[in-house]
Structures are given as structure tokens and as C-alpha cells.
Design an enzyme around this catalytic site. Structure first.
Site: not given
Ligand code: NAP
Length: 454
Positions: A380-382
């Protein structure tokens, strides 16, 4: 050769094993053997210590080693990869506690002589005690035992006061040894707790790595107190490895250490942030399989969710099915994908993915544009493009994988769950992105069948 020379020579061999073991751990190909090398070094150092002249209490030493060894063996075998950070926190805390205990025993017994050794002993004791209690709090947070971050106005001032009190007590111990040794350790233990409690669970991996570095330093300092070369070298190695790891994590998240320690990352993120434009568009497994199966190039981006789902074996099976159809498959690993550096590499290695298919961010980022599909599994964040554009985002400036630049994006995740930073992902809302909802392992298994049936 006298006994003393033999002991020093054995410590030298142990130190060499630690250093070469650590070096081997830096590549997934040699990592397993690196752990064995370092373990053998530890066995050599431990056994040789029994032969040190003047050593007594053999019974107690054996019982302590048996208790620690059995506990480590059992927990090490049982722990799930996703729980590794808290296990490291616990083991690391024990290391810091051991260093602090050495300092306390030697200071109480009046065995520490000479100003420089006294200063090192006291500093090592303080650092070890902070690392011990701080690591236990970090463990509690990661394990979900402590659910809140205790933040209040002026907490940095309170911490500064406790730190000052600890250093003053330390100075008095150095000047008038043994002095207020109990007060010194009580203050240092409290400092570890009050320093760590306000930090959000989200930042714990970085904090653990920092405590790891501090534990190494404490052990090295106590090595001077006990005049033990193996401790000095092992402590220095752990201290520098921990420092490098802390730097690596902070850099990969584009955060400073001060920002990690003194700000509440992830806690305010959800508030105030307006959701991304666009809608989430679901895709069925059969359609996703067609997209993948008729691609020329697929880049797989694994993340924390793949680890939670233990989907690595099925993901590799899917990739093998695609490769058998002539699709070029590559894996893109972000340096902080998952919950610790190397998390994804270890899982993919466990599933048998050849190393030459695994690329890091710098190597693969320019290739996304030529990929027909970026297949994101529990990441997700990456892959959140706001890191490039939105200055108000908590992950602004974090280098990300350019999955949004692929011609198509398929995201496997269970629902609308946010990532580690707690923010929405603009990538999922893009026109060329499709959501394949479900557990990572279950969806990968369905895709394997669907691709094979094409
Ligand atoms: P992430 O941002 O934490 O996102 C993980 C995603 O996986 C979630 O959105 C979740 O969505 C999904 N998920 C959870 N369980 C799943 C399952 N069983 N099957 C499928 N999907 C599942 O993960 P990431 O992209 O790997 O990013 C890592 C984050 O950790 C970064 O923010 C990084 O800064 C941080 N961090 C990493 C390290 C490190 O060293 N690696 C250290 C400190 C911090 P659903 O709930 O909707 O399924």
C-alpha cells in the site's frame, strides 16, 4: 601458549566469525550461512568464557544459559515472520538488560576502577537500562498489549528532566562510587519507558532498530568493565549494524530520527486528509487472470499484506504459471516493504523465487512504464503516488515504486484497509487500476487455477 593467550585467540576467532557472518547476511544467497557463522562465533565466545581465570558460579552460568537457550529456541521456531519485529524487540531488550545488570553488579561490588572505565561502565549501564525498558514497551506496543500512545503536552520537557536527572546521578556515581547506583538505574529504566510510550506503534520498527544500536553500545562499554574483548567487538558490531539499519529505514521513509522520536506519525494522518478523487473499481479473478496471462511483462509488488496472508508460495506458483506462458515476470521490492528491511526478500526466498527475478526500487523503477501489469499484493504505502506530489501527506518525499506508471494495475487486498501510515492510496483510484478483493493467499491460489485454465 598460556591459557590467557588461548582465550584471547578464541575471542579473536569469535569476532571474525561475527563480522564475516554479518557480511554474509547482507545477501539473500548467503544469509542463512551468515547466521550459522555468527551463531558458531557466539558458541565459541560463550564456551571460552567458562575457562576465564577466576571464573566461578559454573552452576548458575549453566542454568542461565539453559533457560535463555531453551526460551530462544522455542520462541525462535514458533514465531511468525510478521511477528519478527516484536521478537527482536524482546531479545534486544534482554541484551540491554544484561549489559545494565553487569554494570549494576560491578558498580555495587566496587569492581570498577579508574575514571575512564568507570565512565564507560556507568554510560553502558544507563544505555542498557534505557534500551531494556524501552524495548519492552516497544514489544508491548507491537504485540498489541499497549494500544495507546501516551502523549501529553510538555512530554519532551519531562523526558529531558529525567535524562538530566539520570546523567547527574551517573556523574555522582563516577565521582563517589558506588554512590546512588539504585537511583541511577531506576531513573534510566523510567527514561526508557517515558521515551517510548509516546511513540506510535507505527514507528516501532525504527525505534527497535535504534535500541538495537544502543544495546550494542552498552555491551561494548561493559566489555571494557569486564576487560572482555569479545564483548567489545560484538557490541561494536551490533551497535554499528543497528545504526546503519536505523539510518536505512529512516531514509527509505524519508523521515529524520528526531521526527520518529518526537512526532506522532500515522496518528494524525487520517484526520484532515481528503480522500483521493475517482472510484475504486473491482475486478473478478477470471478477468485478472486474462490480463495477466496475455501480458508480455508483469511486475509483482509484494507488501505487508503478502506476509500477513503468507501468500508467497502461491504468488510464486502464479508467476511460474505466467512464465510458462512466456510472460516476463519480475519482482519489485521496496526497501521498507513489510515491517522490516529484507522482509519481502526473506519470504520470496522461502518460496524459492530465484534471486535474479528480484529487483530493488532503484533497479526496477524505470521499468514500470514498459510493464503491461503491475500486480500489487498486500502493498500500500510503498506504491502511494501522493508521496511524490502531496506535501501535506505524512509520506511525502518517501521514495516509492512507480507502479502507477504501468499500463494496468491489479491490486490484491481484502478491502479498504489503509497501510501502515494510515492514509488512503491515490493509486487504487486511478482509471487503469483494478481491485481484486480478498485474502492474498486465497486470491493468488484462484489466479493460479484461472491462468492455468486459459
Ligand atoms: P502497508 O502500507 O502496511 O499496507 C499493507 C496492506 O496489506 C494494507 O493496506 C492491507 O489492506 C493489506 N493486507 C493486510 N492483510 C492482507 C491479507 N491477508 N491479504 C491481502 N492484503 C492484506 O504495506 P507496505 O506497502 O508493505 O508498506 C510498508 C509500510 O511499513 C510503509 O509505510 C513503511 O514505511 C512501514 N515500515 C516499514 C519498515 C520496514 O523496515 N519494512 C519499518 C518501519 C515502517 P486490507 O486491510 O484492505 O487488506
Amino acid at each position: 601458549m598460556g591459557a590467557a593467550t588461548a582465550i584471547q585467540a578464541s575471542y579473536f576467532i569469535a569476532a571474525a566469525l561475527f563480522i564475516f557472518g554479518l557480511k554474509r547476511m547482507s545477501s539473500p544467497v548467503t544469509a542463512r550461512s551468515g547466521i550459522v557463522w555468527a551463531g558458531v562465533g557466539m558458541v565459541v565466545a560463550t564456551l571460552i568464557t567458562f575457562l576465564t581465570p577466576g571464573m566461578s558460579n559454573y552452576g548458575l552460568m549453566t542454568v542461565a544459559i539453559a533457560i535463555g537457550g531453551i526460551a530462544a529456541w522455542v520462541t525462535g521456531r514458533r514465531v511468525a515472520m510478521t511477528n519478527m519485529p516484536q521478537m527482536i524487540a524482546l531479545y534486544n531488550g534482554m541484551g540491554g538488560g544484561a549489559a545494565a545488570a553487569i554494570a549494576a553488579v560491578e558498580l555495587f561490588a566496587g569492581n570498577v576502577h579508574g575514571p575512564s572505565v568507570l565512565i564507560l561502565g556507568v554510560l553502558g549501564g544507563i544505555i542498557g537500562a534505557v534500551s531494556f525498558s524501552g524495548s519492552l514497551i516497544a514489544f508491548g506496543k507491537l504485540q498489541g498489549l499497549i494500544k495507546r500512545s501516551f502523549r501529553f503536552r510538555g512530554q519532551n520537557i519531562v523526558n529531558l528532566l529525567i535524562l538530566t536527572g539520570t546523567l547527574v546521578a551517573g556523574a555522582v556515581v563516577v565521582l563517589y562510587a558506588p554512590g546512588p547506583v539504585t537511583l541511577l538505574f531506576a531513573l534510566a529504566l523510567v527514561l526508557g519507558v517515558t521515551m517510548t510510550l509516546p511513540i506510535g506503534g507505527a514507528d516501532m520498527p525504527v525505534v527497535i532498530s535504534l535500541y538495537n544500536a544502543l544495546t550494542g553500545l552498552a555491551v561494548a562499554f561493559e566489555g571494557f568493565v569486564l576487560n572482555n574483548a569479545a564483548m567489545i567487538i560484538a557490541g561494536t558490531v551490533v551497535g554499528s549494524a543497528g545504526t546503519l539499519l536505523t539510518q536505512l529505514m529512516a531514509k527509505a521513509m524519508n523521515r529524520s530520527l528526531a521526527n520518529v522520536l518526537f512526532s506522532g506519525f500515522g496518528e494524525t494522518a487520517a484526520a484532515g486528509a481528503t480522500g483521493p478523487a475517482g472510484t475504486l473499481k473491482a475486478i473478478e479473478t477470471a478477468d485478472a487472470a486474462v490480463m495477466l496471462g496475455f501480458s508480455e511483462k508483469v511486475i509483482v509488488v509484494p507488501g505487508y499484506g503478502m506476509a500477513v496472508a503468507q501468500a508467497q508460495h502461491k504468488v510464486w506458483e502464479l508467476c511460474q504459471a505466467l512464465i510458462a506462458r512466456g510472460v516476463t515476470v519480475k519482482f519489485a521490492i521496496h526497501p521498507v516493504a513489510g515491517r522490516m528491511p529484507g522482509h519481502m526478500n526473506v519470504l520470496l526466498a522461502e518460496a524459492g523465487v530465484p534471486y535474479d527475478l528480484i529487483y530493488d526500487e532503484a533497479e526496477i523503477n524505470s521499468e514500470f512504464e514498459t510493464a503491461d501489469v503491475a500486480l500489487i499484493i498486500g502493498a500500500n504505502d510503498v506504491v502511494n503516488p501522493v508521496a511524490r506530489t502531496d506535501k501535506s501527506s505524512p509520506i511525502y518525499g518517501m521514495p516509492i515504486l512507480n507502479a502507477d506508471k504501468a499500463k494496468n494495475v491489479i491490486v490484491i487486498k481484502r478491502g479498504q484497509g489503509a497501510g501502515f501510515s494510515g492514509i488512503e492510496n491515490a493509486l487504487f483510484y486511478l482509471d487503469h487500476a483494478r481491485m481484486l478483493y480478498g485474502d492474498g493467499q486465497a486470491k493468488a491460489a484462484e489466479l493460479v487455477q484461472a491462468v492455468k485454465a486459459l
